[in-house]
Write an enzyme that holds these catalytic residues in place. Structure first.
Site, mmCIF file in Angstrom:
data_model
loop_
_atom_site.group_PDB
_atom_site.id
_atom_site.type_symbol
_atom_site.label_atom_id
_atom_site.label_comp_id
_atom_site.label_asym_id
_atom_site.label_seq_id
_atom_site.Cartn_x
_atom_site.Cartn_y
_atom_site.Cartn_z
ATOM 1 N N CYS A 86 17.544 -0.143 -38.533
ATOM 2 C CA CYS A 86 16.892 -0.402 -39.826
ATOM 3 C C CYS A 86 15.688 -1.325 -39.690
ATOM 4 O O CYS A 86 14.919 -1.482 -40.641
ATOM 5 C CB CYS A 86 17.896 -0.972 -40.821
ATOM 6 S SG CYS A 86 19.219 0.201 -41.146
ATOM 7 N N CYS A 216 24.240 -0.777 -53.758
ATOM 8 C CA CYS A 216 24.002 -0.251 -52.395
ATOM 9 C C CYS A 216 22.567 0.244 -52.282
ATOM 10 O O CYS A 216 22.070 0.903 -53.201
ATOM 11 C CB CYS A 216 24.918 0.935 -52.113
ATOM 12 S SG CYS A 216 26.663 0.557 -52.238
ATOM 13 N N SER A 217 21.918 -0.018 -51.156
ATOM 14 C CA SER A 217 20.600 0.582 -50.955
ATOM 15 C C SER A 217 20.786 2.097 -50.871
ATOM 16 O O SER A 217 21.774 2.572 -50.312
ATOM 17 C CB SER A 217 19.952 0.029 -49.684
ATOM 18 O OG SER A 217 20.812 0.183 -48.581
ATOM 19 N N ILE A 219 19.815 6.309 -50.279
ATOM 20 C CA ILE A 219 19.249 7.192 -49.256
ATOM 21 C C ILE A 219 17.838 7.559 -49.708
ATOM 22 O O ILE A 219 17.638 7.912 -50.875
ATOM 23 C CB ILE A 219 20.142 8.429 -49.106
ATOM 24 C CG1 ILE A 219 21.439 8.000 -48.418
ATOM 25 C CG2 ILE A 219 19.438 9.535 -48.322
ATOM 26 C CD1 ILE A 219 22.574 8.941 -48.619
ATOM 27 N N HIS A 336 15.153 2.798 -49.191
ATOM 28 C CA HIS A 336 15.302 2.356 -47.796
ATOM 29 C C HIS A 336 15.208 3.543 -46.822
ATOM 30 O O HIS A 336 16.196 3.946 -46.235
ATOM 31 C CB HIS A 336 16.640 1.627 -47.653
ATOM 32 C CG HIS A 336 16.911 1.025 -46.318
ATOM 33 N ND1 HIS A 336 15.912 0.635 -45.438
ATOM 34 C CD2 HIS A 336 18.085 0.751 -45.688
ATOM 35 C CE1 HIS A 336 16.462 0.147 -44.349
ATOM 36 N NE2 HIS A 336 17.774 0.207 -44.459
HETATM 37 C C1 LIG Z 1 20.981 -2.576 -41.545
HETATM 38 C C2 LIG Z 1 20.878 -1.666 -42.775
HETATM 39 O O1 LIG Z 1 19.834 -1.477 -43.318
HETATM 40 S S1 LIG Z 1 22.242 -1.008 -43.385
HETATM 41 C C3 LIG Z 1 21.760 0.026 -44.742
HETATM 42 C C4 LIG Z 1 21.491 1.403 -44.321
HETATM 43 N N1 LIG Z 1 21.557 2.270 -45.482
HETATM 44 C C5 LIG Z 1 22.726 2.744 -45.933
HETATM 45 O O2 LIG Z 1 23.743 2.449 -45.353
HETATM 46 C C6 LIG Z 1 22.715 3.654 -47.152
HETATM 47 C C7 LIG Z 1 23.811 3.287 -48.113
HETATM 48 N N2 LIG Z 1 23.848 4.184 -49.219
HETATM 49 C C8 LIG Z 1 24.717 5.224 -49.327
HETATM 50 O O3 LIG Z 1 25.583 5.406 -48.508
HETATM 51 C C9 LIG Z 1 24.526 6.167 -50.474
HETATM 52 O O4 LIG Z 1 23.249 6.036 -51.021
HETATM 53 C C10 LIG Z 1 25.557 5.978 -51.617
HETATM 54 C C11 LIG Z 1 26.941 6.254 -51.110
HETATM 55 C C12 LIG Z 1 25.485 4.559 -52.157
HETATM 56 C C13 LIG Z 1 25.207 6.946 -52.735
HETATM 57 O O5 LIG Z 1 25.233 8.220 -52.168
HETATM 58 P P1 LIG Z 1 24.412 9.434 -52.786
HETATM 59 O O6 LIG Z 1 24.956 10.636 -52.125
HETATM 60 O O7 LIG Z 1 22.954 9.176 -52.724
HETATM 61 O O8 LIG Z 1 24.786 9.336 -54.267
HETATM 62 P P2 LIG Z 1 25.068 10.466 -55.231
HETATM 63 O O9 LIG Z 1 24.431 11.760 -54.857
HETATM 64 O O10 LIG Z 1 26.509 10.446 -55.458
HETATM 65 O O11 LIG Z 1 24.212 9.887 -56.416
HETATM 66 C C14 LIG Z 1 24.513 10.101 -57.685
HETATM 67 C C15 LIG Z 1 23.362 9.561 -58.475
HETATM 68 O O12 LIG Z 1 23.215 8.161 -58.251
HETATM 69 C C16 LIG Z 1 21.902 7.869 -57.844
HETATM 70 N N3 LIG Z 1 21.955 6.841 -56.822
HETATM 71 C C17 LIG Z 1 22.216 7.005 -55.521
HETATM 72 N N4 LIG Z 1 22.171 5.815 -54.902
HETATM 73 C C18 LIG Z 1 21.877 4.907 -55.851
HETATM 74 C C19 LIG Z 1 21.674 3.525 -55.817
HETATM 75 N N5 LIG Z 1 21.758 2.806 -54.706
HETATM 76 N N6 LIG Z 1 21.396 2.906 -56.977
HETATM 77 C C20 LIG Z 1 21.300 3.605 -58.104
HETATM 78 N N7 LIG Z 1 21.467 4.924 -58.189
HETATM 79 C C21 LIG Z 1 21.746 5.559 -57.070
HETATM 80 C C22 LIG Z 1 21.369 9.142 -57.268
HETATM 81 O O13 LIG Z 1 19.943 9.188 -57.414
HETATM 82 C C23 LIG Z 1 22.038 10.181 -58.122
HETATM 83 O O14 LIG Z 1 21.342 10.324 -59.318
HETATM 84 P P3 LIG Z 1 20.995 11.784 -59.873
HETATM 85 O O15 LIG Z 1 22.323 12.447 -60.001
HETATM 86 O O16 LIG Z 1 20.300 11.491 -61.138
HETATM 87 O O17 LIG Z 1 20.121 12.392 -58.812
#
Ligand SMILES: CC(=O)SCCNC(=O)CCNC(=O)[C@H](O)C(C)(C)COP(=O)(O)OP(=O)(O)OC[C@H]1O[C@@H](n2cnc3c(N)ncnc32)[C@H](O)[C@@H]1OP(=O)(O)O
Length: 393
Positions: A86, A216-217, A219, A336
């Site tokens: 990251c 959560c950050s 995708i 992110h």
């Molecule tokens: C060292 C580092 O940097 S570690 C960090 C690295 N990054 C990560 O680990 C990513 C972490 N995030 C995740 O795993 C995923 O984004 C999750 C599990 C939080 C969500 O998964 P998704 O498959 O994107 O969510 P899903 O499809 O269920 O989303 C449902 C809705 O919520 C929204 N949504 C997704 N993530 C977020 C969020 N963080 N905040 C607000 N809304 C969100 C989506 O846009 C979607 O909206 P829509 O239906 O209007 O399109």
């Protein structure tokens, strides 16, 4: 070492672009950085291309920079691929800074581009898992991530420990999200621009307790680019002068003990710049989860241990506050796209130091800090980068 200046910045909007590839994202960010700098493609001596996970998502696992930039004017000269999880973008920025500071190059490009969305979400979640060391994955039984990135389990564990230590509550984490969305609502490049309330954040789907979806950050796909030049070059080119005062990069300690990567990177940057946390006017930090932002206030020296929440509750870290943190929306709301994130942080801070951040401008900003963490090794991040930018020499 020579003085290094950020002479050009450019990025794409961050978001889920299922049908857009790394090449088109990288080309757009690069052409807007070129336009911003007034420097020609042919003047770029060396390119550092940051990308962490797209190889696993798209199947292009090596020569990613050359493939992404093959139709641009940087071809023919060195293109160095950078993967540091990251913090890949921050690492590319570090290397570009080093090239110019050392006199090896007059003009260096740091560009990060990431493509994370895939029709099959398990491909994306599987790619995230590669950023955690295999022993840790085994310990946490995270080999087969279900429905979210393994990092959110790791960040949730840290959040639970922090709540015990500091008395912070999920409501405080929700407040970080509200602040983040408020900032992103003013940022045309951000993924999530609509405001949210504390109740909405607390009521959103539980991902890994205490972290709800909004904590959560997300995708994201996207790209960001920065062109670094020597001070002499900047003077000749008439580029605005935002100086890279310090650019520190550290890895996790061998034994996992002692100060965290973020603390050590920040200390190294403060020492090099001859500045302290009290001199920083605006910061971009690695809020991979909402709880992480509060912990980072403490690790970067903005608040005493356990006191980060006070800073947040007082509004000090909001846009318009004394020390805005993540005024671009941070990872939580700007998005992110892993390899692009570290450079997007630099872009946000550069606009504040130029005085061009519009409604989210930190008035009178003179010194800014970017912190970015990468991967997971044992109990800490695998690495962290801290960069201090100023608009004075
Ligand atoms: C060292 C580092 O940097 S570690 C960090 C690295 N990054 C990560 O680990 C990513 C972490 N995030 C995740 O795993 C995923 O984004 C999750 C599990 C939080 C969500 O998964 P998704 O498959 O994107 O969510 P899903 O499809 O269920 O989303 C449902 C809705 O919520 C929204 N949504 C997704 N993530 C977020 C969020 N963080 N905040 C607000 N809304 C969100 C989506 O846009 C979607 O909206 P829509 O239906 O209007 O399109």
């Amino acid at each position: 070492m020579r003085q290094v200046v950020v002479a050009g910045i450019g990025q794409t909007v961050f978001g889920k672009f299922l049908h857009r590839g790394v090449r088109s994202l990288a080309e757009e960010a690069l052409s807007s950085a070129i336009a911003d700098s007034g420097i020609g493609y042919e003047q770029i001596d060396v390119t550092y291309f940051a990308n962490a996970l797209s190889g696993l998502v798209t199947g292009q696992e090596t020569i990613r920079g050359q493939v992404a930039l093959r139709n641009t004017g940087v071809m023919g000269r060195p293109i160095i691929n950078v993967d540091n999880a990251c913090a890949s973008g921050s690492t590319a920025f570090h290397l570009a800074w080093l090239s110019v500071a050392s006199g090896q190059a007059d003009v260096a490009l740091a560009i990060g581009a990431e493509k994370l969305t895939h029709e099959d979400k398990s491909v994306t979640f599987g790619a995230f898992a590669s950023g955690v060391d295999v022993e840790e994955r085994a310990r946490l039984q995270m080999e087969a991530p279900q429905g979210h990135s393994v990092f959110m389990d790791i960040y949730a564990e840290r959040a639970r420990r922090y709540m015990e230590f500091s008395g912070a509550t999920p409501k405080d984490f929700a407040l970080v999200c509200v602040k983040s969305r408020q900032a992103a609502s003013m940022n045309e490049w951000a993924q999530f621009r609509s405001p949210v309330t504390v109740d909405e954040v607390l009521g959103s789907r539980m991902i890994s307790a205490p972290l709800t979806l909004n904590m959560c950050s997300p995708i994201a796909d996207g790209a960001a680019a920065a062109i670094l030049v020597s001070e002499e070059f900047a003077q000749r080119a008439g580029a605005p002068h935002v100086y890279v005062k310090a650019c520190a990069l550290v890895s996790a300690n061998k034994d996992g003990l002692g100060p965290t990567c973020a603390e050590r990177a920040a200390k190294a940057a403060y020492d090099t710049a001859g500045l302290g946390p009290e001199d920083i006017h605006v910061a971009e930090v690695h809020d991979a989860s909402a709880a992480a932002e509060i912990m980072l206030y403490e690790r970067l020296g903005f608040a005493a241990p356990g006191r980060g929440v006070s800073l947040l509750r007082a509004g000090d870290t909001s846009v318009g506050g004394r020390l805005p943190v993540n005024p671009g929306g941070g990872l939580l709301s700007r998005g992110h796209p892993v390899g692009a994130t570290g450079i997007a942080q630099i872009i946000e801070l550069t606009t504040h130091l130029r005085g061009t951040a519009g409604a989210r401008q930190r008035e009178g900003a003179k010194a800014a800090l970017a912190e970015c963490s990468g991967g997971q090794l044992g109990a800490d991040s695998a690495l962290a980068a801290a960069t201090i930018l100023t608009n004075f020499k």
